[in-house]
Design an enzyme around this catalytic site. Structure first.
Site, PDB file in Angstrom:
ATOM      1  N   LYS A 179       0.962  -1.496  -0.233  1.00 47.96           N
ATOM      2  CA  LYS A 179      -0.115   0.094  -0.324  1.00 47.96           C
ATOM      3  C   LYS A 179       1.259   0.760   0.195  1.00 47.96           C
ATOM      4  O   LYS A 179       1.475   1.706   1.159  1.00 47.96           O
ATOM      5  CB  LYS A 179      -1.079   0.169   1.095  1.00 47.96           C
ATOM      6  CG  LYS A 179      -1.727   1.065   1.408  1.00 47.96           C
ATOM      7  CD  LYS A 179      -2.483   1.919   0.872  1.00 47.96           C
ATOM      8  CE  LYS A 179      -1.379   3.078   2.351  1.00 47.96           C
ATOM      9  NZ  LYS A 179      -1.153   4.577   1.447  1.00 47.96           N
ATOM     10  N   GLU A 182      -0.821   7.002  -0.945  1.00 46.73           N
ATOM     11  CA  GLU A 182      -1.826   8.108  -2.426  1.00 46.73           C
ATOM     12  C   GLU A 182      -0.502   9.770  -2.880  1.00 46.73           C
ATOM     13  O   GLU A 182      -1.406  10.185  -3.653  1.00 46.73           O
ATOM     14  CB  GLU A 182      -2.653   8.479  -1.947  1.00 46.73           C
ATOM     15  CG  GLU A 182      -2.585   9.320   0.212  1.00 46.73           C
ATOM     16  CD  GLU A 182      -2.768   8.212   0.941  1.00 46.73           C
ATOM     17  OE1 GLU A 182      -1.335   7.860   1.445  1.00 46.73           O
ATOM     18  OE2 GLU A 182      -3.466   8.744   1.907  1.00 46.73           O
ATOM     19  N   CYS A 287      13.864  10.782   6.270  1.00 45.32           N
ATOM     20  CA  CYS A 287      13.851   9.749   7.697  1.00 45.32           C
ATOM     21  C   CYS A 287      14.962   9.866   8.453  1.00 45.32           C
ATOM     22  O   CYS A 287      15.855   9.915   9.281  1.00 45.32           O
ATOM     23  CB  CYS A 287      13.027   9.371   8.188  1.00 45.32           C
ATOM     24  SG  CYS A 287      14.515   7.785   7.607  1.00 45.32           S
ATOM     25  N   GLU A 392       9.098  17.510  14.270  1.00 47.37           N
ATOM     26  CA  GLU A 392       9.492  17.073  12.741  1.00 47.37           C
ATOM     27  C   GLU A 392       9.027  17.721  11.928  1.00 47.37           C
ATOM     28  O   GLU A 392       7.752  17.599  11.673  1.00 47.37           O
ATOM     29  CB  GLU A 392       9.354  15.447  12.382  1.00 47.37           C
ATOM     30  CG  GLU A 392      10.137  15.111  11.724  1.00 47.37           C
ATOM     31  CD  GLU A 392       9.773  13.312  11.247  1.00 47.37           C
ATOM     32  OE1 GLU A 392       8.122  13.260  11.406  1.00 47.37           O
ATOM     33  OE2 GLU A 392      10.902  12.378  10.596  1.00 47.37           O
TER      34      GLU A 392
HETATM   35  P1  NAD Z   1       2.549   9.113   6.499  1.00 44.19           P
HETATM   36  O1  NAD Z   1       2.523   8.688   7.820  1.00 44.19           O
HETATM   37  O2  NAD Z   1       1.312  10.333   6.395  1.00 44.19           O
HETATM   38  O3  NAD Z   1       1.813   8.161   5.856  1.00 44.19           O
HETATM   39  C1  NAD Z   1       2.772   6.707   5.745  1.00 44.19           C
HETATM   40  C2  NAD Z   1       1.235   5.611   5.426  1.00 44.19           C
HETATM   41  O4  NAD Z   1       0.759   5.311   6.734  1.00 44.19           O
HETATM   42  C3  NAD Z   1       0.964   6.447   3.754  1.00 44.19           C
HETATM   43  O5  NAD Z   1       0.739   4.672   2.861  1.00 44.19           O
HETATM   44  C4  NAD Z   1      -0.716   6.583   4.393  1.00 44.19           C
HETATM   45  O6  NAD Z   1      -1.364   6.693   3.067  1.00 44.19           O
HETATM   46  C5  NAD Z   1      -0.628   5.777   5.835  1.00 44.19           C
HETATM   47  N1  NAD Z   1      -1.301   6.491   6.984  1.00 44.19           N
HETATM   48  C6  NAD Z   1      -1.765   7.906   7.086  1.00 44.19           C
HETATM   49  N2  NAD Z   1      -2.369   8.718   7.264  1.00 44.19           N
HETATM   50  C7  NAD Z   1      -3.007   7.569   8.342  1.00 44.19           C
HETATM   51  C8  NAD Z   1      -3.713   7.072   8.597  1.00 44.19           C
HETATM   52  N3  NAD Z   1      -4.826   8.041   9.518  1.00 44.19           N
HETATM   53  N4  NAD Z   1      -4.571   6.057   9.004  1.00 44.19           N
HETATM   54  C9  NAD Z   1      -3.728   4.799   8.541  1.00 44.19           C
HETATM   55  N5  NAD Z   1      -2.845   5.308   7.599  1.00 44.19           N
HETATM   56  C10 NAD Z   1      -2.567   6.070   7.353  1.00 44.19           C
HETATM   57  O7  NAD Z   1       3.768   9.723   6.251  1.00 44.19           O
HETATM   58  P2  NAD Z   1       4.245  10.512   5.159  1.00 44.19           P
HETATM   59  O8  NAD Z   1       3.986  11.907   5.260  1.00 44.19           O
HETATM   60  O9  NAD Z   1       4.041   9.307   3.789  1.00 44.19           O
HETATM   61  O10 NAD Z   1       6.162  10.049   5.610  1.00 44.19           O
HETATM   62  C11 NAD Z   1       6.686  11.100   6.173  1.00 44.19           C
HETATM   63  C12 NAD Z   1       6.964   9.995   7.653  1.00 44.19           C
HETATM   64  O11 NAD Z   1       7.255   9.249   7.046  1.00 44.19           O
HETATM   65  C13 NAD Z   1       7.639  11.566   8.775  1.00 44.19           C
HETATM   66  O12 NAD Z   1       7.417  10.837   9.382  1.00 44.19           O
HETATM   67  C14 NAD Z   1       9.448  10.252   8.532  1.00 44.19           C
HETATM   68  O13 NAD Z   1      10.248  10.250   9.244  1.00 44.19           O
HETATM   69  C15 NAD Z   1       8.709   8.832   8.794  1.00 44.19           C
HETATM   70  N6  NAD Z   1       9.402   7.914   8.002  1.00 44.19           N
HETATM   71  C16 NAD Z   1      10.123   6.802   8.277  1.00 44.19           C
HETATM   72  C17 NAD Z   1      11.100   6.320   7.706  1.00 44.19           C
HETATM   73  C18 NAD Z   1      12.288   5.614   9.432  1.00 44.19           C
HETATM   74  O14 NAD Z   1      12.667   4.972   8.539  1.00 44.19           O
HETATM   75  N7  NAD Z   1      12.414   5.501  10.188  1.00 44.19           N
HETATM   76  C19 NAD Z   1      11.562   6.525   6.679  1.00 44.19           C
HETATM   77  C20 NAD Z   1      10.622   7.133   6.017  1.00 44.19           C
HETATM   78  C21 NAD Z   1       9.528   8.437   6.414  1.00 44.19           C
END
Ligand code: NAD
Length: 507
Positions: A179, A182, A287, A392
């Site tokens: 998944k 989006e 990240c 962040e």
């Molecule tokens: P996000 O948490 O908004 O989304 C991540 C995933 O979760 C997406 O597929 C999204 O569709 C889904 N999602 C979003 N809201 C949701 C909800 N309410 N319920 C269920 N699923 C939901 O993150 P993002 O903005 O896409 O990515 C950036 C974040 O990811 C930053 O916080 C970054 O630090 C983190 N990140 C961490 C690592 C790591 O290795 N720790 C690596 C890359 C990114």
């Protein structure tokens, strides 16, 4: 250039083919450099999610029973195709994420490393065997796949982060539902088509497009046995809690606030270069980006001046030109909303009394006035209570916090709720050794600003940067995507003393 400016419909990939789904919700996908909508993404409803999960479940028994030799051949074929055509994938990433195309290529290459690691799955899956554990009794341990595994990935690495997981999951005999975010969903579909070309049977790798509805079905559907999640901390926490409540094994990697300490004896030019690369690469949407530079002692003025000089020389612009190349150092942010949110943190830092040394808020990019631009921003005299420090930000904003001693710098990092990556810049081996021992963070760089482990080590943070106890890829990844079985065997001397209801004792 492979992508046109027309709006495409972006669907799911299920059972080896595109699947439109029956849901009536859609979301726009934009090119962040132009602000133009380029795609209309199908958002799964529950029925769509079940269709895709069912395809993965149906493909599982045959894939589990496919020999390691055959699975490995497909892995090698996938690696060859990916290596030959990764430029196409990089362009897709740039067109939806915005990062410059050379950086996108780097992302694909880091993902490819995991594919290469997974090509060695036959060795990685070898079990153990003990002869004569008891008289004429042998004991063997084997590891077997889990079934359907769900991968939920963030926008910032639409190819690399899924590749932290699916090569190992598939090589180990599982089937996958990915998944993607989006915001940039097309990379996953390109990868799905590549798998088909490499000879992966239909249903082994599937793509489910969507939002919380799709995620919730993955977290609760009984056919899904494991979840690998990467994203922000609140969602990681939710995914971990919900997935484990429904009996799944879950690894949920969360957000970050990465610090780099610069000690007074460091090579300041090296440190300044590193701060630029790690603070502004991919517009800070990594990240492992450094967002807090902790300057120790009297070097702060010199260090800030060196970082500022370099930041002012960076070129912000489109990630590629029509010729497929770009001389930009940094692209746009992923969406307008995210761009505005990042800029609001700079506003807040200014209002809180920090010094804006380099201000990216007013940047304009020729011919692309609708892009989501924010230039490199350097903020000095940031203190730990300011929101620009506590939150962040995930943008091209580097804060400098000034402290007097190493101990103060260490205390700052250890008090932070996140623990993804960190770095120290010094020429003092003893200080570096102390740091690696004392700091409460999962990935440490010593004169290395972004210490992302190679595929055969494992990637993962501590504290609010990871929920669960297993890091991504490396042998931890193999362990996550398999479960242990122990077989106790006796062939010789089957007589065991006749009926004896006592618990067997070793003999
Ligand atoms: P996000 O948490 O908004 O989304 C991540 C995933 O979760 C997406 O597929 C999204 O569709 C889904 N999602 C979003 N809201 C949701 C909800 N309410 N319920 C269920 N699923 C939901 O993150 P993002 O903005 O896409 O990515 C950036 C974040 O990811 C930053 O916080 C970054 O630090 C983190 N990140 C961490 C690592 C790591 O290795 N720790 C690596 C890359 C990114």
């Amino acid at each position: 250039m492979t992508l046109s400016t027309r709006v495409r419909t972006i669907a799911h990939w299920s059972d080896g083919k595109f699947f439109a789904g029956s849901g009536d919700r859609t979301a726009p996908v934009t090119n962040p450099a132009t602000g133009q909508v380029t795609g209309e993404l199908a958002l799964a409803d529950v029925a769509d999610a079940r269709t895709v999960i069912d395809a993965a479940a149906a493909a599982y028994p045959a894939w589990r029973d496919t020999s390691l030799a055959k699975r490995t051949q497909i892995l090698f074929a996938f690696r060859e195709l990916l290596n030959a055509r990764k430029g196409e994938l990089a362009e897709i990433i740039t067109s939806e994420h915005g990062k410059v195309v050379s950086d996108a290529l780097g992302e694909v290459s880091r993902g490819q490393e995991v594919v290469e690691f997974a090509c060695g799955i036959a060795h990685l899956l070898k079990g153990g065997m003990t002869e004569n554990a008891s008289t004429n009794v042998d004991v063997a341990s084997i590891r077997q796949p889990l079934g359907v595994v769900g991968i939920i990935s963030p926008f910032n690495f639409p190819a690399m982060v899924p590749m932290w997981f699916f090569p190992i999951a598939i090589a180990a005999g599982n089937t996958v539902v990915l998944k993607p975010s989006e915001k940039d969903p097309s990379a996953a579909l390109w990868i799905a088509e590549l798998w088909a070309e490499a000879g992966l049977p239909a249903g082994v790798f599937n793509v489910l497009q969507g939002d919380k509805v799709a995620v919730d079905e993955l977290l609760t559907n009984a056919d899904v046995k494991a979840i690998s999640f990467v994203g922000s901390t609140p969602i990681a926490q939710y995914v971990y809690a919900t997935g484990t409540l429904h009996g799944k094994r879950v690894q949920a990697l969360g957000g970050a606030k990465n610090h780099a300490i610069v000690l007074p004896d460091a090579d300041l030019d090296l440190a300044a270069d590193a701060m630029i690369n790690a603070g502004f690469g991919s517009a800070g949407e990594r990240c492992m980006a450094i967002s807090a530079c902790v300057a120790v002692g009297p070097i702060a003025d010199d260090l800030v001046a060196k970082i500022a000089d370099r930041a002012k020389g960076l070129k912000t612009g489109p990630g590629f030109t029509p010729a497929g190349t770009s001389d930009s150092d940094m692209g746009p942010l992923v969406t307008k909303a995210h761009r505005d949110r990042v800029a609001s943190y700079v506003d807040a830092g200014e209002a809180d009394g920090a010094t804006i040394v380099v201000d990216g808020r007013g940047i304009s990019v020729d011919d692309e006035s609708d892009g989501f631009w924010l230039g490199p921003t350097l903020i000095d005299h940031v203190t730990p209570e300011m929101s620009v420090y506590t939150d962040e930000i995930f943008g091209p904003v580097l804060s400098v916090v000034r402290v007097d001693t190493y101990d103060q710098a260490l205390a700052l990092i250890n008090a932070n709720p996140y623990g993804n990556g960190t770095a120290i810049f010094t020429n003092d081996g003893g200080a570096a050794r102390r740091f690696q021992n004392e700091v409460e963070v999962g990935m440490i760089g010593i004169n290395v600003p972004i210490p992302v482990p190679t595929a055969y080590y494992s990637f993962g943070g501590w504290k609010s940067s990871l929920f669960g106890d297993t890091h991504a890829h490396g042998t931890e990844g193999v362990h996550f995507f398999t479960r242990g079985k122990v077989v106790t065997t006796r062939w010789l001397d089957p007589s065991h003393g006749g009926i004896n209801l006592g618990f067997p004792q070793n003999s």
